[in-house]
Design a protein around this motif. Structure first.
Motif, PDB file in Angstrom:
ATOM      1  N   ALA A   1       0.850  -1.188   0.000  1.00  0.00           N
ATOM      2  CA  ALA A   1       0.000   0.000   0.000  1.00  0.00           C
ATOM      3  C   ALA A   1       0.886   1.238   0.000  1.00  0.00           C
ATOM      4  O   ALA A   1       1.614   1.499   0.957  1.00  0.00           O
ATOM      5  CB  ALA A   1      -0.917   0.008   1.220  1.00  0.00           C
ATOM      6  N   ASP A   2       0.841   1.976  -1.097  1.00  0.00           N
ATOM      7  CA  ASP A   2       1.644   3.196  -1.242  1.00  0.00           C
ATOM      8  C   ASP A   2       0.970   4.049  -2.310  1.00  0.00           C
ATOM      9  O   ASP A   2       0.552   3.535  -3.340  1.00  0.00           O
ATOM     10  CB  ASP A   2       3.078   2.850  -1.658  1.00  0.00           C
ATOM     11  N   ASP A   3       0.866   5.342  -2.061  1.00  0.00           N
ATOM     12  CA  ASP A   3       0.149   6.191  -3.015  1.00  0.00           C
ATOM     13  C   ASP A   3       0.990   6.591  -4.217  1.00  0.00           C
ATOM     14  O   ASP A   3       0.487   7.254  -5.121  1.00  0.00           O
ATOM     15  CB  ASP A   3      -0.395   7.456  -2.316  1.00  0.00           C
ATOM     16  N   HIS A   4       2.250   6.178  -4.265  1.00  0.00           N
ATOM     17  CA  HIS A   4       3.105   6.474  -5.412  1.00  0.00           C
ATOM     18  C   HIS A   4       3.263   5.244  -6.302  1.00  0.00           C
ATOM     19  O   HIS A   4       3.819   4.230  -5.877  1.00  0.00           O
ATOM     20  CB  HIS A   4       4.481   6.967  -4.956  1.00  0.00           C
ATOM     21  N   GLN A   5       2.774   5.334  -7.515  1.00  0.00           N
ATOM     22  CA  GLN A   5       2.835   4.223  -8.464  1.00  0.00           C
ATOM     23  C   GLN A   5       4.270   3.767  -8.689  1.00  0.00           C
ATOM     24  O   GLN A   5       4.550   2.563  -8.781  1.00  0.00           O
ATOM     25  CB  GLN A   5       2.210   4.640  -9.791  1.00  0.00           C
ATOM     26  N   LEU A   6       5.191   4.714  -8.761  1.00  0.00           N
ATOM     27  CA  LEU A   6       6.592   4.384  -9.011  1.00  0.00           C
ATOM     28  C   LEU A   6       7.167   3.530  -7.879  1.00  0.00           C
ATOM     29  O   LEU A   6       7.906   2.564  -8.137  1.00  0.00           O
ATOM     30  CB  LEU A   6       7.415   5.664  -9.166  1.00  0.00           C
ATOM     31  N   VAL A   7       6.823   3.868  -6.653  1.00  0.00           N
ATOM     32  CA  VAL A   7       7.300   3.094  -5.497  1.00  0.00           C
ATOM     33  C   VAL A   7       6.722   1.691  -5.533  1.00  0.00           C
ATOM     34  O   VAL A   7       7.442   0.708  -5.320  1.00  0.00           O
ATOM     35  CB  VAL A   7       6.914   3.799  -4.175  1.00  0.00           C
ATOM     36  N   ARG A   8       5.432   1.585  -5.790  1.00  0.00           N
ATOM     37  CA  ARG A   8       4.794   0.262  -5.850  1.00  0.00           C
ATOM     38  C   ARG A   8       5.417  -0.594  -6.945  1.00  0.00           C
ATOM     39  O   ARG A   8       5.729  -1.772  -6.727  1.00  0.00           O
ATOM     40  CB  ARG A   8       3.286   0.390  -6.098  1.00  0.00           C
ATOM     41  N   SER A   9       5.608   0.003  -8.115  1.00  0.00           N
ATOM     42  CA  SER A   9       6.178  -0.748  -9.238  1.00  0.00           C
ATOM     43  C   SER A   9       7.593  -1.223  -8.914  1.00  0.00           C
ATOM     44  O   SER A   9       7.969  -2.363  -9.209  1.00  0.00           O
ATOM     45  CB  SER A   9       6.193   0.119 -10.507  1.00  0.00           C
TER      46      SER A   9
END
Length: 219
Positions: A10-18
Motif C-alpha cells: 500500500a503506497d500512493d506512489h505508483q513508481l514506489v509500488r512498481s
C-alpha cells in the motif's frame, strides 16, 4: 520446499509500488497479491487477497498508514506489517511499534534488506534494522519515556526476563529452549504469558517493553 509468502503493498506512489513489485518478484518465495493506493483500498481488498505480509506506507491520502495499521491489527492480527516510509526519526518509529507494527523500513533501504525483513517477520514476528534499533534505544534512553516504576516495576519473574531477553536477541523458540534447557512448548507458554503480562501486541511490543524497563541487553 519453501512456503510462498503472500504480500500486499500500500503506497500512493505508483513508481514506489512498481519498484517494490520488481524487487519482490525476483524472489521465488514471494507473490504480490494486492497493490493499493491508500489504506482504505488495502482494507477493502484484504479479505480477498489474504496477504501474510503488508508493506505499508505511512503517508497516504484517504486513510494513512497509522490508522490502517490499527485496523489491520484489530481485524487481522495474524498479518505481519512492515512500515515503509521516509521518516527515520525516533518518534515515528516508536509510535508505529507501539501501534503493533512488526518492523519499520526506510524507503532507501537496500532491496536485500527488504527481502530479509519479510522473511524475518514471517519467521520471528518482528524485524528491526540496525538503524531502527539504534533509534529505539536512543529514544527509550530519554528519562521521560522510561517506565516511572523503574526496574522493579516490570512484574516479570526471573525466568520470564530470561526468555524476554533472548527474544530481544531474535532467538527462535527452539534456540531459547536449548539455551534454558526447556521444551519448545514451555517456551511458547512463556511467550504467551509475556504478551499478556506486558499487554504487548506482538513480539515487537515485547522488545519495546524490554527497552522501557531497562531489560534490553545489547551484545
Amino acid at each position: 520446499m519453501s512456503t510462498i509468502i503472500r504480500i500486499a503493498i500500500a503506497d500512493d506512489h505508483q513508481l514506489v509500488r512498481s519498484g517494490m513489485v520488481m524487487i519482490l518478484r525476483e524472489n521465488p518465495d514471494f507473490v504480490v497479491v494486492q497493490q493499493a493506493e491508500n489504506g482504505r483500498e488495502l482494507l477493502d481488498g484484504i479479505e480477498q487477497s489474504k496477504p501474510n505480509v503488508v508493506l505499508l506506507d505511512l503517508d497516504m491520502p484517504v486513510l494513512g498508514g497509522a490508522d490502517t495499521l490499527v485496523e489491520i491489527k484489530k481485524k487481522h492480527s495474524h498479518i505481519r506489517v512492515l512500515m515503509l516510509t521516509m521518516h527515520d526519526n525516533e518518534a515515528f518509529i516508536l509510535q508505529m511499534m507501539e501501534l503493533g507494527a512488526n518492523g519499520y523500513l526506510i524507503k532507501n533501504t537496500d532491496p536485500k534488506e527488504v527481502v530479509k525483513a519479510i522473511h524475518k517477520v514471517v519467521e520471528d514476528e518482528f524485524y528491526f534494522s540496525e538503524e531502527v534499533s539504534k533509534a529505539m534505544l536512543h529514544g527509550m534512553s530519554n528519562p521521560d519515556l522510561k517506565n516511572s516504576e523503574g526496574l522493579d516495576g516490570h512484574g516479570l519473574t526471573e525466568r520470564e526476563v530470561e526468555v524476554l531477553q533472548l527474544i530481544c536477541k531474535e532467538h527462535t523458540t527452539t534456540e531459547i529452549g536449548e539455551a534454558l534447557f526447556l521444551s519448545p512448548k514451555t517456551i511458547e507458554g512463556y511467550r504467551k504469558a509475556l504478551l499478556i503480562k506486558t499487554e504487548a501486541r506482538n513480539m515487537a511490543g515485547l522488545v519495546l517493553f524490554a527497552i522501557k524497563h531497562g531489560l534490553y541487553i545489547e551484545d
